[in-house]
Motif scaffolding. Structure first.
Motif, PDB file in Angstrom:
ATOM      1  N   ASN A   1       0.846  -1.178   0.000  1.00 48.16           N
ATOM      2  CA  ASN A   1       0.000   0.000   0.000  1.00 48.16           C
ATOM      3  C   ASN A   1       0.885   1.232   0.000  1.00 48.16           C
ATOM      4  O   ASN A   1       1.542   1.542   0.996  1.00 48.16           O
ATOM      5  CB  ASN A   1      -0.939   0.007   1.213  1.00 48.16           C
ATOM      6  N   ALA A   2       0.904   1.921  -1.120  1.00 45.15           N
ATOM      7  CA  ALA A   2       1.801   3.062  -1.281  1.00 45.15           C
ATOM      8  C   ALA A   2       1.459   4.203  -0.333  1.00 45.15           C
ATOM      9  O   ALA A   2       2.325   5.002   0.029  1.00 45.15           O
ATOM     10  CB  ALA A   2       1.747   3.554  -2.729  1.00 45.15           C
ATOM     11  N   TRP A   3       0.195   4.273   0.072  1.00 37.66           N
ATOM     12  CA  TRP A   3      -0.262   5.394   0.898  1.00 37.66           C
ATOM     13  C   TRP A   3       0.021   5.164   2.375  1.00 37.66           C
ATOM     14  O   TRP A   3       0.426   6.072   3.094  1.00 37.66           O
ATOM     15  CB  TRP A   3      -1.753   5.607   0.654  1.00 37.66           C
TER      16      TRP A   3
ATOM     17  N   ALA B   1       7.355   3.012   5.535  1.00 37.57           N
ATOM     18  CA  ALA B   1       8.692   3.427   5.125  1.00 37.57           C
ATOM     19  C   ALA B   1       8.692   4.883   4.695  1.00 37.57           C
ATOM     20  O   ALA B   1       7.787   5.345   4.012  1.00 37.57           O
ATOM     21  CB  ALA B   1       9.184   2.542   3.982  1.00 37.57           C
ATOM     22  N   ALA B   2       9.728   5.611   5.126  1.00 40.50           N
ATOM     23  CA  ALA B   2       9.833   7.011   4.715  1.00 40.50           C
ATOM     24  C   ALA B   2      10.009   7.110   3.209  1.00 40.50           C
ATOM     25  O   ALA B   2       9.529   8.034   2.568  1.00 40.50           O
ATOM     26  CB  ALA B   2      11.005   7.671   5.442  1.00 40.50           C
ATOM     27  N   SER B   3      10.708   6.138   2.642  1.00 44.64           N
ATOM     28  CA  SER B   3      10.934   6.107   1.202  1.00 44.64           C
ATOM     29  C   SER B   3      10.060   5.032   0.575  1.00 44.64           C
ATOM     30  O   SER B   3      10.083   3.872   0.995  1.00 44.64           O
ATOM     31  CB  SER B   3      12.416   5.813   0.912  1.00 44.64           C
ATOM     32  N   ALA B   4       9.269   5.434  -0.453  1.00 41.72           N
ATOM     33  CA  ALA B   4       8.441   4.452  -1.155  1.00 41.72           C
ATOM     34  C   ALA B   4       9.306   3.452  -1.887  1.00 41.72           C
ATOM     35  O   ALA B   4       8.958   2.266  -1.986  1.00 41.72           O
ATOM     36  CB  ALA B   4       7.507   5.162  -2.134  1.00 41.72           C
ATOM     37  N   LEU B   5      10.446   3.899  -2.388  1.00 44.44           N
ATOM     38  CA  LEU B   5      11.384   2.997  -3.066  1.00 44.44           C
ATOM     39  C   LEU B   5      11.846   1.906  -2.108  1.00 44.44           C
ATOM     40  O   LEU B   5      11.824   0.710  -2.422  1.00 44.44           O
ATOM     41  CB  LEU B   5      12.584   3.797  -3.582  1.00 44.44           C
ATOM     42  N   GLU B   6      12.243   2.315  -0.900  1.00 39.59           N
ATOM     43  CA  GLU B   6      12.679   1.351   0.105  1.00 39.59           C
ATOM     44  C   GLU B   6      11.555   0.397   0.478  1.00 39.59           C
ATOM     45  O   GLU B   6      11.727  -0.824   0.535  1.00 39.59           O
ATOM     46  CB  GLU B   6      13.171   2.092   1.349  1.00 39.59           C
ATOM     47  N   GLY B   7      10.355   0.956   0.742  1.00 42.49           N
ATOM     48  CA  GLY B   7       9.239   0.117   1.165  1.00 42.49           C
ATOM     49  C   GLY B   7       8.851  -0.907   0.122  1.00 42.49           C
ATOM     50  O   GLY B   7       8.596  -2.077   0.448  1.00 42.49           O
TER      51      GLY B   7
ATOM     52  N   LEU C   1       6.038 -13.585  -9.962  1.00 41.79           N
ATOM     53  CA  LEU C   1       5.754 -12.756  -8.786  1.00 41.79           C
ATOM     54  C   LEU C   1       4.865 -11.597  -9.224  1.00 41.79           C
ATOM     55  O   LEU C   1       5.240 -10.828 -10.117  1.00 41.79           O
ATOM     56  CB  LEU C   1       7.045 -12.208  -8.165  1.00 41.79           C
ATOM     57  N   VAL C   2       3.691 -11.484  -8.613  1.00 44.35           N
ATOM     58  CA  VAL C   2       2.758 -10.392  -8.930  1.00 44.35           C
ATOM     59  C   VAL C   2       2.738  -9.442  -7.734  1.00 44.35           C
ATOM     60  O   VAL C   2       2.419  -9.845  -6.613  1.00 44.35           O
ATOM     61  CB  VAL C   2       1.341 -10.921  -9.217  1.00 44.35           C
ATOM     62  N   VAL C   3       3.092  -8.194  -7.989  1.00 50.16           N
ATOM     63  CA  VAL C   3       3.166  -7.181  -6.943  1.00 50.16           C
ATOM     64  C   VAL C   3       1.985  -6.237  -7.098  1.00 50.16           C
ATOM     65  O   VAL C   3       1.852  -5.547  -8.113  1.00 50.16           O
ATOM     66  CB  VAL C   3       4.480  -6.384  -7.030  1.00 50.16           C
ATOM     67  N   PHE C   4       1.111  -6.209  -6.084  1.00 52.92           N
ATOM     68  CA  PHE C   4      -0.056  -5.320  -6.085  1.00 52.92           C
ATOM     69  C   PHE C   4       0.306  -4.028  -5.357  1.00 52.92           C
ATOM     70  O   PHE C   4       0.762  -4.060  -4.209  1.00 52.92           O
ATOM     71  CB  PHE C   4      -1.242  -5.986  -5.403  1.00 52.92           C
ATOM     72  N   VAL C   5       0.101  -2.901  -6.015  1.00 51.43           N
ATOM     73  CA  VAL C   5       0.363  -1.587  -5.426  1.00 51.43           C
ATOM     74  C   VAL C   5      -0.967  -0.845  -5.339  1.00 51.43           C
ATOM     75  O   VAL C   5      -1.557  -0.484  -6.359  1.00 51.43           O
ATOM     76  CB  VAL C   5       1.375  -0.776  -6.253  1.00 51.43           C
ATOM     77  N   ASP C   6      -1.437  -0.633  -4.110  1.00 51.89           N
ATOM     78  CA  ASP C   6      -2.752  -0.012  -3.910  1.00 51.89           C
ATOM     79  C   ASP C   6      -2.605   1.435  -3.451  1.00 51.89           C
ATOM     80  O   ASP C   6      -1.578   1.818  -2.872  1.00 51.89           O
ATOM     81  CB  ASP C   6      -3.537  -0.810  -2.862  1.00 51.89           C
ATOM     82  N   ASP C   7      -3.646   2.216  -3.701  1.00 52.62           N
ATOM     83  CA  ASP C   7      -3.774   3.600  -3.218  1.00 52.62           C
ATOM     84  C   ASP C   7      -2.657   4.515  -3.692  1.00 52.62           C
ATOM     85  O   ASP C   7      -2.305   5.485  -3.011  1.00 52.62           O
ATOM     86  CB  ASP C   7      -3.832   3.630  -1.680  1.00 52.62           C
ATOM     87  N   LEU C   8      -2.109   4.247  -4.872  1.00 52.37           N
ATOM     88  CA  LEU C   8      -1.041   5.102  -5.378  1.00 52.37           C
ATOM     89  C   LEU C   8      -1.545   6.512  -5.657  1.00 52.37           C
ATOM     90  O   LEU C   8      -0.811   7.491  -5.482  1.00 52.37           O
ATOM     91  CB  LEU C   8      -0.459   4.486  -6.664  1.00 52.37           C
ATOM     92  N   ASP C   9      -2.814   6.630  -6.083  1.00 47.28           N
ATOM     93  CA  ASP C   9      -3.340   7.950  -6.419  1.00 47.28           C
ATOM     94  C   ASP C   9      -3.658   8.795  -5.198  1.00 47.28           C
ATOM     95  O   ASP C   9      -4.034   9.960  -5.322  1.00 47.28           O
ATOM     96  CB  ASP C   9      -4.584   7.829  -7.307  1.00 47.28           C
TER      97      ASP C   9
END
Length: 628
Positions: free
Chosen positions: A96-98, A102-108, A197-205
């Motif tokens: 969940n990007a939101w 993690a302070a850094s989205a890249l790290e998380g 490997l399927v990576v789901f990224v939610d709430d990016l907007d």
């Protein structure tokens, strides 16, 4: 007989009310944790899962599940995740990007991926990193080797710290990840299938522009490796604006090109059909135990006026549940009447403002009398004069004679409308609204109405469940908060830098106050006095929105005709607001069929729509052909 029933706060309840405990609906994605599939997402998830599995050899690629706020993106992702997780050779990761800590989205994001691997693979990556002297010093290498004896979480943390220590080591990160994935894929699944490997990224907007770009960079620069598929839940319009703002160059073309490099497949969630939306409303009413309070007309109103948006429907129901539980004295008026008030407040905020305004004596009775006279004039049948005759006298207007002609009745109607709120003609043509007000009027007498309206509801038009919450910079604007506040009294308004407006009206001087207001907010307003001038303006500028009068010259429907021409010939497909206070009953439906908002001449309503369009949180209704 049993004695009285009391609730925890000492209120006396009858058996029927005591048995009802209305329940708040949470924001859990549709069907999660239950067997209920209220929007029938299983079929779409099945098709997307089959596409991803069939295309595993072409990975990496990114699929965007695109929809506006509250339209079920997370629900579809959760359903898709369950289907893919059941496949023997597929592993899934949820990020969940939101809400990621993690302070850094890249790290998380990268840590979330690394944690999906088994310890042996991570240890192999550790040995690879510690063997590269230019990447990590002796002390860091020792820490990695020691850490690898403990939990995988610590190893991943140490690995990240080693690789992210400076720009040079980060340049090697993709190579380390590519080696890791190559080894993982080569091992295969127990069944012999090729791993995916399927990576789901939610709430990016929901994220700030910088975080959006970080996630996009993680996908493109570091995780663009074989065996990985990304599934993003996002409103691509919001995403596009975030990338554009983050770049700071304000060039739309570059933002579009950037996203096209990230996203290879885009699935746009369509609005629910009428049948599905009705099924959704019924399901939510059952879950909240409020079904017996909503008749078929009220349910249809919710379907039509929430844009068939699942989250808006939930918030509307929750508004009632909250109000009822906060003040159980609403039982004196009946929860069924409270529901009607909530619907009026959220779907018809201007009229609710009249009802709650102590300066307005009898807005409900005035409207019903006007509606009676309005219907009589439209039908050309002179009847039931006493009710509306009193309205004429109350407004200081000479009522019609006993046997007026049709022309005389039309003249009297115009005189009366001049003395009444501007909303009345449009509301009189709204069958749902008329039935709602009549129903409320039948249930309550005038004295009860006065008592009722002294009890203000906790939710206001600014928090209406049929609109998404305004972004912070918009929420601070009184224009968004109250349709009753004059423009001249507002302060700290929402800013509209670079927002381009075309206003088509053969009398542009009548719009000067609102044009000046938009200009102060940073918008660029172009005026066109006729169809020819508008065509010339479209050739020169890409407009963010068009405001148009309905009547041009002697043609009362010229605005509709011109918009149909713009749509048909591909001249303009963006949002349109018709700015007019007088309209025949069929005009709102015809405007909606052309994908336009309105008509309205309420300046604050116009500004509220403009602010929401500018922020990307409100889209105009699609014409039926496109919506299907």
């Amino acid at each position: 007989m049993t004695g009285p029933v009391f609730d925890a706060d000492g209120y006396t309840l009858d058996d029927d009310v005591a048995a009802r405990q209305f329940v708040v609906l949470n924001d859990t994605p549709l069907g999660e944790g239950t067997e209920t599939d209220l929007l029938e997402t299983n079929q779409v998830a099945r098709g997307l899962a089959e596409l991803i599995i069939a295309s595993r050899t072409t990975a990496p690629f990114t699929l965007a599940v695109d929809a506006a706020w509250g339209m079920g993106k997370s629900s579809l992702l959760r359903t898709l995740e369950k289907r893919l997780a059941a496949e023997p050779a597929v592993s899934v990761v949820w990020f969940n990007a939101w809400t990621s800590g993690a302070a850094s989205a890249l790290e998380g994001l990268i840590k979330s991926v690394l944690l999906r691997f088994d310890r042996n693979l991570i240890r192999r990556a550790v040995r690879s990193v510690t063997g590269r002297a230019h990447l990590v010093g002796l002390l860091r290498g020792t820490a990695l080797l020691v850490g690898s004896a403990f939990g995988i979480g610590k190893v991943v943390n140490e690995l990240w710290q080693a690789l992210a220590v400076d720009a040079r080591s980060r340049n090697q990160l993709k190579g380390v990840l590519r080696d890791l994935f190559t080894t993982w894929i080569a091992k295969g699944d127990r069944t012999g299938g090729q791993r995916l490997l399927v990576v789901f990224v939610d709430d990016l907007d929901r994220c700030a522009g910088e975080r959006v770009v970080e996630v996009c960079e993680a996908i493109k620069l570091y995780l663009d490796v074989p065996g990985v598929v990304f599934v993003l839940a996002c409103d691509q319009t919001v995403l596009w604006r975030a990338v554009q703002d983050s770049a700071g160059n304000g060039e739309p073309a570059r933002a579009v090109e950037y996203l096209e490099k990230i996203v290879q497949i885009n699935y746009r969630i369509p609005p629910p059909s009428t049948v599905l939306a009705a099924q959704l409303v019924d399901g939510y009413l059952r879950q909240s135990e409020t079904a017996n309070l909503f008749d078929s007309s009220m349910r249809n109103m919710i379907v039509d006026r929430t844009g068939r948006n699942p989250r808006r429907i939930k918030r509307l129901i929750n508004s009632f549940v909250l109000e009822y539980h906060l003040d159980r004295s609403w039982d004196d008026f009946g929860p069924e009447n409270l529901v009607k008030l909530v619907l009026l407040q959220h779907f018809y905020p201007a009229f609710y403002g009249l009802m709650a305004d102590p300066r307005e004596l009898e807005p409900v009775q005035e409207f019903l009398a006007y509606q009676k006279f309005h219907g009589m004039v439209r039908q050309g049948a002179y009847q039931d004069p006493e009710r509306w005759r009193q309205l004429f006298l109350a407004k200081g207007i000479r009522p019609p004679e006993r046997t007026p002609s049709a022309d005389e009745l039309s003249t009297h109607l115009r005189e009366l409308e001049h003395e009444l709120p501007d909303e009345f003609p449009v509301l009189a043509a709204d069958r749902d609204f008329v039935e709602l007000v009549k129903s409320l009027n039948r249930s309550l007498g005038p004295d009860q109405f006065r008592l009722l309206l002294r009890k203000p509801l906790t939710g206001g038009p600014a928090h209406s469940p049929f609109l998404p919450p305004a972004p912070q910079h918009l929420a601070e604007s009184p224009l968004v908060h109250s349709p009753r506040v004059p423009l001249a009294e507002t302060s700290d308004p929402a800013r509209l830098p670079g927002f381009r407006v075309l206003w088509i009206d053969d009398h542009p001087g009548s719009n000067r106050r609102l044009i000046d207001h938009l200009t102060r907010l940073g918008a660029v307003v172009t005026t066109a006095v006729n169809h020819t001038a508008a065509l010339a303006a479209f050739e020169e500028t890409a407009f963010s929105i068009v405001l148009s009068d309905l009547t041009h010259g002697a043609d009362p429907e010229k605005g509709l005709t011109d918009l149909a021409h713009y749509r048909e010939h591909g001249i303009y497909h963006g949002p349109v607001i018709f700015c007019s206070g007088k309209a025949s009953p069929e005009i709102p439906d015809r405007a909606a069929r052309l994908g336009a908002l309105g008509p309205t001449n309420d300046e604050n309503e116009i500004m509220r729509w403009i602010s929401l369009v500018a922020s990307g949180t409100l889209s105009p209704p699609l014409p039926p052909d496109e919506a299907s």
